[in-house]
Design a protein around this motif. Sequence first.
Motif, PDB file in Angstrom:
ATOM      1  N   ARG B   2       0.835  -1.192   0.000  1.00 42.79           N
ATOM      2  CA  ARG B   2       0.000   0.000   0.000  1.00 42.79           C
ATOM      3  C   ARG B   2       0.876   1.252   0.000  1.00 42.79           C
ATOM      4  N   ASN B   3       1.931   1.213   0.831  1.00 38.49           N
ATOM      5  CA  ASN B   3       2.853   2.346   0.893  1.00 38.49           C
ATOM      6  C   ASN B   3       3.516   2.593  -0.446  1.00 38.49           C
ATOM      7  N   THR B   6       1.142   4.301  -2.628  1.00 33.70           N
ATOM      8  CA  THR B   6       0.957   5.685  -2.180  1.00 33.70           C
ATOM      9  C   THR B   6       2.112   6.555  -2.670  1.00 33.70           C
ATOM     10  N   ILE B   7       3.317   6.027  -2.513  1.00 34.83           N
ATOM     11  CA  ILE B   7       4.497   6.784  -2.961  1.00 34.83           C
ATOM     12  C   ILE B   7       4.483   6.943  -4.473  1.00 34.83           C
ATOM     13  N   LYS B  10       1.981   9.598  -5.429  1.00 35.14           N
ATOM     14  CA  LYS B  10       2.454  10.950  -5.088  1.00 35.14           C
ATOM     15  C   LYS B  10       3.513  11.411  -6.084  1.00 35.14           C
TER      16      LYS B  10
END
Lengths: 313, 240
Positions: B2-3, B6-7, B10
């Motif tokens: 998930r991270n 997300t990165i 972004k």
Amino acid sequence: MIEVRNIQKHFGATVALDDVTFDVARGEVLGFLGPNAAGKTTAMRIITCYIAQDAGSVTVAGHDTREESIAVRQRIGYLPESAPLYLDMGVIEYLRFIGHIRGLDDPHLNTRLAEMIEVCGLRRMSHRTIGTLSKGFRQRVGLAQTLIHDPDVLILDEPTSGLDPNQIIEIRELIKTIGQQKTVILSTHILPEVETTCSRVLIINEGRIVASGTPGELTSRGEGDARIHVTVKGTPETIEPALRRSGIATEVRLLGADAGRVRYAIASAEEEPEERLFQLAVQNDWVLTELHRESLSLEEVFTRLTTQDVTSS
Amino acid sequence: MRNMLTIAGKELRSYFNSTIAYVFMVLFLVLSSVFLFELQKFFVINQATLRDFFGLVPIIFLFFVPAVSMRIWAEEQKLGTLETLMTLPVRDWEAVIGKFLAAFVFLLITLALTFPLPIMVSALGNPDSGAIFCGYLGLALLGGSYLAIGLWISSLTENQIVAFISAFVICLVLFIIGVDIILTAVPRGLVPFFKGLSLGSHFSSIERGVIDSRDIIYYLSMIGFFLFLNVRTVEARRAL
């Protein structure tokens, strides 16, 4: 909450931290005080898992920073020095990004986001791009970033640098409020800041802890004889010999004489020099108009510890 | 996971927030077309094929991809945001792969914007669509490898220009060692080694329309290897 045990850190030949040990309890606001390059930032970077120590161990809420780095990082909100931010992002966009990484789900994130914007005074700036904000507002965005996931531990590296006096007071109040339930470490070289916000102070110099205690303890530690200011009606010719004869003072220094009053600074090794001075005045029928103990300011303690210690050690 | 996404999200948004990304993109599209039509005399040759295009793009990519990758880590270090990123509960590999994915998607979007070319050739004649597909696949893999190299280089410096030049040189060397002129100059025993290592020679076999699993594996391992180096560099920074 935070346990730091014998940490050492070298950068090449320079020693950044030399055998530093301390604890921070829940609900404590610990201030790191020290001149530039004393090792404050290095200590914070080690606790936040940005860099690893050469020796020693750090645990945050029982998790070792090296073994369980992610668990440690989840519990910490960290504001690095001068609040580095992605300048091309919007304020809300940035805080959302951090919130997502922090694992907040959308409804929760939205409430936290609204709270942070309120608490950090970002309402008017919330739709701006971070790059267009002034230093003070960037600092607030940085602070919002550290608080968004409601962490147990806050680590703030010079949180008030670059702010105007009103903002400084606001941020200090904020830190105090937050510090009641959380564990906070903040670094600064502004001494009044420590006196107003911190419950405990560590003075660090050249990578070592040179003093630790509450701001009150540090200032009253006084390092030597008590210093008392006394003002009496009379002339130096009558007062001074009596003062010296009494044996209370190890040092008597005339500060000034005017309008029939004389003012002395007295150094004394006695337990209760005020009491003896009062009795002396009564015996001699002096009119005492001032009698108070000078406490060493934190500034003086700081200067003494960070300059003397280097030469003596 | 998930991270990582997300990165990636972004990062990808920040490409489309910045003018420079659009400039690079447009520059790439303009240059590839100018070279194709002017230098390679596409219309003079009078063949409905994109072979010249697929021959050109790897060269333009040598400039374009390092230009895209140069800022990815270098800027984080310069701005100091690396300190925030590395103290968030994100594993190092999640950050590395997230950043790679974003840049790769940007690369694929740029590549996809060359779509008028295949449409044009199809209108003009009867091109080998298999070869065109393979050409694009090859470009994606080659671009991904350049990107993994550039990303790693970017993590070694905070200076974007240094990152650009170093990535360009390394990509150029790895590309060119498979070229015939170089191969004739090296000792005969080393030729298979050079050919095997070269980013260019694997590309030319894919671009010819042959999808050989060895070439695919070669590119995927190149990407994997440099991303691995990247993770190690980020990790090593902590022990600095």
